[in-house]
Structures are given as structure tokens and as C-alpha cells.
Design a protein around this motif. Sequence first.
Motif, PDB file in Angstrom:
ATOM      1  N   TRP A  34     -10.392   6.168  -3.331  1.00 17.29           N
ATOM      2  CA  TRP A  34     -10.278   4.731  -3.246  1.00 17.29           C
ATOM      3  C   TRP A  34      -9.655   4.267  -2.123  1.00 17.29           C
ATOM      4  N   GLU A  35      -8.802   4.860  -1.524  1.00 15.32           N
ATOM      5  CA  GLU A  35      -7.865   4.369  -0.167  1.00 15.32           C
ATOM      6  C   GLU A  35      -9.056   4.593   0.777  1.00 15.32           C
ATOM      7  N   THR A  36      -9.893   5.227   0.740  1.00 18.76           N
ATOM      8  CA  THR A  36     -11.106   5.154   2.000  1.00 18.76           C
ATOM      9  C   THR A  36     -11.837   4.108   1.593  1.00 18.76           C
ATOM     10  N   ARG A  37     -12.222   3.814   0.536  1.00 17.73           N
ATOM     11  CA  ARG A  37     -13.145   2.678   0.095  1.00 17.73           C
ATOM     12  C   ARG A  37     -12.671   1.198   0.112  1.00 17.73           C
ATOM     13  N   PHE A  38     -11.399   1.037  -0.270  1.00 16.77           N
ATOM     14  CA  PHE A  38     -10.915  -0.385  -0.409  1.00 16.77           C
ATOM     15  C   PHE A  38      -9.869  -0.491   0.483  1.00 16.77           C
ATOM     16  N   PRO A  39     -10.063  -1.222   1.674  1.00 15.91           N
ATOM     17  CA  PRO A  39      -9.015  -1.523   2.774  1.00 15.91           C
ATOM     18  C   PRO A  39      -7.759  -2.267   2.160  1.00 15.91           C
ATOM     19  N   GLN A  40      -8.003  -2.727   0.882  1.00 11.41           N
ATOM     20  CA  GLN A  40      -7.042  -3.413   0.442  1.00 11.41           C
ATOM     21  C   GLN A  40      -5.581  -2.477  -0.159  1.00 11.41           C
ATOM     22  N   LEU A  41      -6.149  -1.442  -0.497  1.00 10.33           N
ATOM     23  CA  LEU A  41      -5.322  -0.403  -1.100  1.00 10.33           C
ATOM     24  C   LEU A  41      -4.549   0.575   0.163  1.00 10.33           C
ATOM     25  N   ARG A  42      -3.701   0.214   0.360  1.00 15.86           N
ATOM     26  CA  ARG A  42      -2.869   0.816   1.413  1.00 15.86           C
ATOM     27  C   ARG A  42      -1.272   1.253   0.930  1.00 15.86           C
ATOM     28  N   PRO A  43      -1.242   2.376   0.198  1.00 17.31           N
ATOM     29  CA  PRO A  43       0.051   2.549  -0.183  1.00 17.31           C
ATOM     30  C   PRO A  43       0.973   3.028   1.058  1.00 17.31           C
ATOM     31  N   LEU A  44       2.053   2.997   0.852  1.00 13.74           N
ATOM     32  CA  LEU A  44       3.232   3.310   2.054  1.00 13.74           C
ATOM     33  C   LEU A  44       3.054   4.937   2.091  1.00 13.74           C
ATOM     34  N   GLN A  45       3.156   5.552   3.415  1.00 14.26           N
ATOM     35  CA  GLN A  45       3.179   6.897   3.610  1.00 14.26           C
ATOM     36  C   GLN A  45       4.483   7.259   4.266  1.00 14.26           C
ATOM     37  N   ARG A  46       5.158   8.159   3.910  1.00 17.50           N
ATOM     38  CA  ARG A  46       6.577   8.413   4.290  1.00 17.50           C
ATOM     39  C   ARG A  46       6.420  10.041   4.824  1.00 17.50           C
ATOM     40  N   ALA A  47       7.398  10.570   5.307  1.00 17.90           N
ATOM     41  CA  ALA A  47       7.129  11.753   5.756  1.00 17.90           C
ATOM     42  C   ALA A  47       6.480  12.887   4.928  1.00 17.90           C
ATOM     43  N   GLY A  48       5.656  13.670   5.512  1.00 16.24           N
ATOM     44  CA  GLY A  48       4.759  14.429   4.937  1.00 16.24           C
ATOM     45  C   GLY A  48       3.565  13.789   4.400  1.00 16.24           C
ATOM     46  N   LYS A  49       3.259  12.671   4.655  1.00 14.70           N
ATOM     47  CA  LYS A  49       2.071  11.925   4.150  1.00 14.70           C
ATOM     48  C   LYS A  49       2.323  11.667   2.554  1.00 14.70           C
ATOM     49  N   ARG A  50       3.416  11.641   2.195  1.00 15.56           N
ATOM     50  CA  ARG A  50       3.597  11.220   0.760  1.00 15.56           C
ATOM     51  C   ARG A  50       3.450   9.924   0.538  1.00 15.56           C
ATOM     52  N   ARG A  51       2.612   9.621  -0.531  1.00 15.51           N
ATOM     53  CA  ARG A  51       2.336   8.155  -0.818  1.00 15.51           C
ATOM     54  C   ARG A  51       3.211   7.651  -1.863  1.00 15.51           C
ATOM     55  N   TYR A  52       3.439   6.467  -1.718  1.00 15.96           N
ATOM     56  CA  TYR A  52       4.290   5.367  -2.372  1.00 15.96           C
ATOM     57  C   TYR A  52       3.408   4.300  -2.655  1.00 15.96           C
ATOM     58  N   TYR A  53       3.043   4.122  -3.879  1.00 22.89           N
ATOM     59  CA  TYR A  53       2.566   2.697  -4.246  1.00 22.89           C
ATOM     60  C   TYR A  53       3.167   1.608  -4.722  1.00 22.89           C
ATOM     61  N   ARG A  54       3.052   0.624  -4.138  1.00 25.29           N
ATOM     62  CA  ARG A  54       3.841  -0.455  -4.430  1.00 25.29           C
ATOM     63  C   ARG A  54       3.292  -1.061  -5.953  1.00 25.29           C
ATOM     64  N   PRO A  55       4.066  -1.921  -6.481  1.00 22.51           N
ATOM     65  CA  PRO A  55       3.650  -2.605  -7.658  1.00 22.51           C
ATOM     66  C   PRO A  55       2.267  -3.406  -7.481  1.00 22.51           C
ATOM     67  N   GLU A  56       1.930  -3.915  -6.309  1.00 24.49           N
ATOM     68  CA  GLU A  56       0.698  -4.733  -6.222  1.00 24.49           C
ATOM     69  C   GLU A  56      -0.536  -3.712  -5.863  1.00 24.49           C
ATOM     70  N   ASP A  57      -0.209  -2.347  -5.234  1.00 17.90           N
ATOM     71  CA  ASP A  57      -0.893  -1.136  -5.262  1.00 17.90           C
ATOM     72  C   ASP A  57      -1.302  -0.885  -6.623  1.00 17.90           C
ATOM     73  N   VAL A  58      -0.375  -0.562  -7.496  1.00 20.54           N
ATOM     74  CA  VAL A  58      -0.684  -0.412  -8.990  1.00 20.54           C
ATOM     75  C   VAL A  58      -1.696  -1.268  -9.538  1.00 20.54           C
ATOM     76  N   ALA A  59      -1.215  -2.513  -9.444  1.00 21.38           N
ATOM     77  CA  ALA A  59      -1.980  -3.507 -10.042  1.00 21.38           C
ATOM     78  C   ALA A  59      -3.705  -3.324  -9.489  1.00 21.38           C
ATOM     79  N   LEU A  60      -3.917  -3.283  -8.256  1.00 18.86           N
ATOM     80  CA  LEU A  60      -5.086  -3.164  -7.523  1.00 18.86           C
ATOM     81  C   LEU A  60      -5.599  -1.877  -7.985  1.00 18.86           C
ATOM     82  N   VAL A  61      -5.157  -0.660  -8.372  1.00 20.06           N
ATOM     83  CA  VAL A  61      -5.848   0.356  -8.789  1.00 20.06           C
ATOM     84  C   VAL A  61      -6.318   0.228 -10.141  1.00 20.06           C
ATOM     85  N   MET A  62      -5.391  -0.443 -10.973  1.00 16.31           N
ATOM     86  CA  MET A  62      -5.885  -0.797 -12.396  1.00 16.31           C
ATOM     87  C   MET A  62      -7.166  -1.754 -12.315  1.00 16.31           C
ATOM     88  N   ARG A  63      -7.036  -2.595 -11.532  1.00 14.50           N
ATOM     89  CA  ARG A  63      -8.096  -3.484 -11.352  1.00 14.50           C
ATOM     90  C   ARG A  63      -9.513  -3.051 -10.906  1.00 14.50           C
TER      91      ARG A  63
END
Length: 117
Positions: A34-63
Motif C-alpha cells: 500500500w505504501e507503493t500505491r498510496f502516496p499519502q501513506l508515508r510512515p517515518l523510516q528510521r535506521a535499518g529502514k524500520r517503519r514507524y506509523y504515525r496516528p494519521e498513518d494508522v487512520a489512513l490504513v484503516m480507511r
Amino acid sequence: MASSGAPEKAAGAFRTIGELSRESGLPQHILRYWETRFPQLRPLQRAGKRRYYRPEDVALVMRIHTMLNHEGYTIRGVQKALSEERKPAAAGGKRQIAAIRAVRDTLAEALANDAAG
């Protein structure tokens, strides 16, 4: 409590992809897709490409999940719906900026008149 026995995170806390996968019931590979298909979905990526989803990302995923799996949308349909939602907001933002600039200009003129008088 989460199924792992760990306490649930606060609503505003960031989620890892594993945590979001467990909460949403969606496999991690679907979330990455979904990250490749929905430009609005952009979780933060930290060292090691670890993804961190913000509350607005979580809401978008659920939507997105609801639209695809419960409302009958296709990927393309969700993309279109999400992009259409952003257009009125952008136009509204331009109107707000114009209104703020008009107020600023009025105030600047009043200050200039006050200083001259």
C-alpha cells in the motif's frame, strides 16, 4: 491488552509495521504494498529502514482497508477518492491565504495611516 501480553500503546503513539499488522489484521507485505500505491501513506523510516506509523498513518490504513475490503473499492478507486479529497482542501487553503493577506494589507494600511496622521 495486545495478544503478545504487552500493554496496548496509547492512541497517539507511533506503531511499528508489526504492531499495525496485528492491530489491523493486515499482513505486513500488504502494508508495504500500500505504501507503493498510496502516496499519502508515508510512515517515518528510521535506521535499518524500520517503519514507524504515525496516528494519521494508522487512520489512513484503516480507511484504505475499509474501502477495499468492506465498501467494494478497487485500488484505483481508493487512489482516486483519496486524491479527490485533497483537491478541495488545497483550494480552500488558497482562499484562506488570500483572506489572511487581505487582512494583513488592511492592517498595514491602517498602521501607515495612523503613523502619518
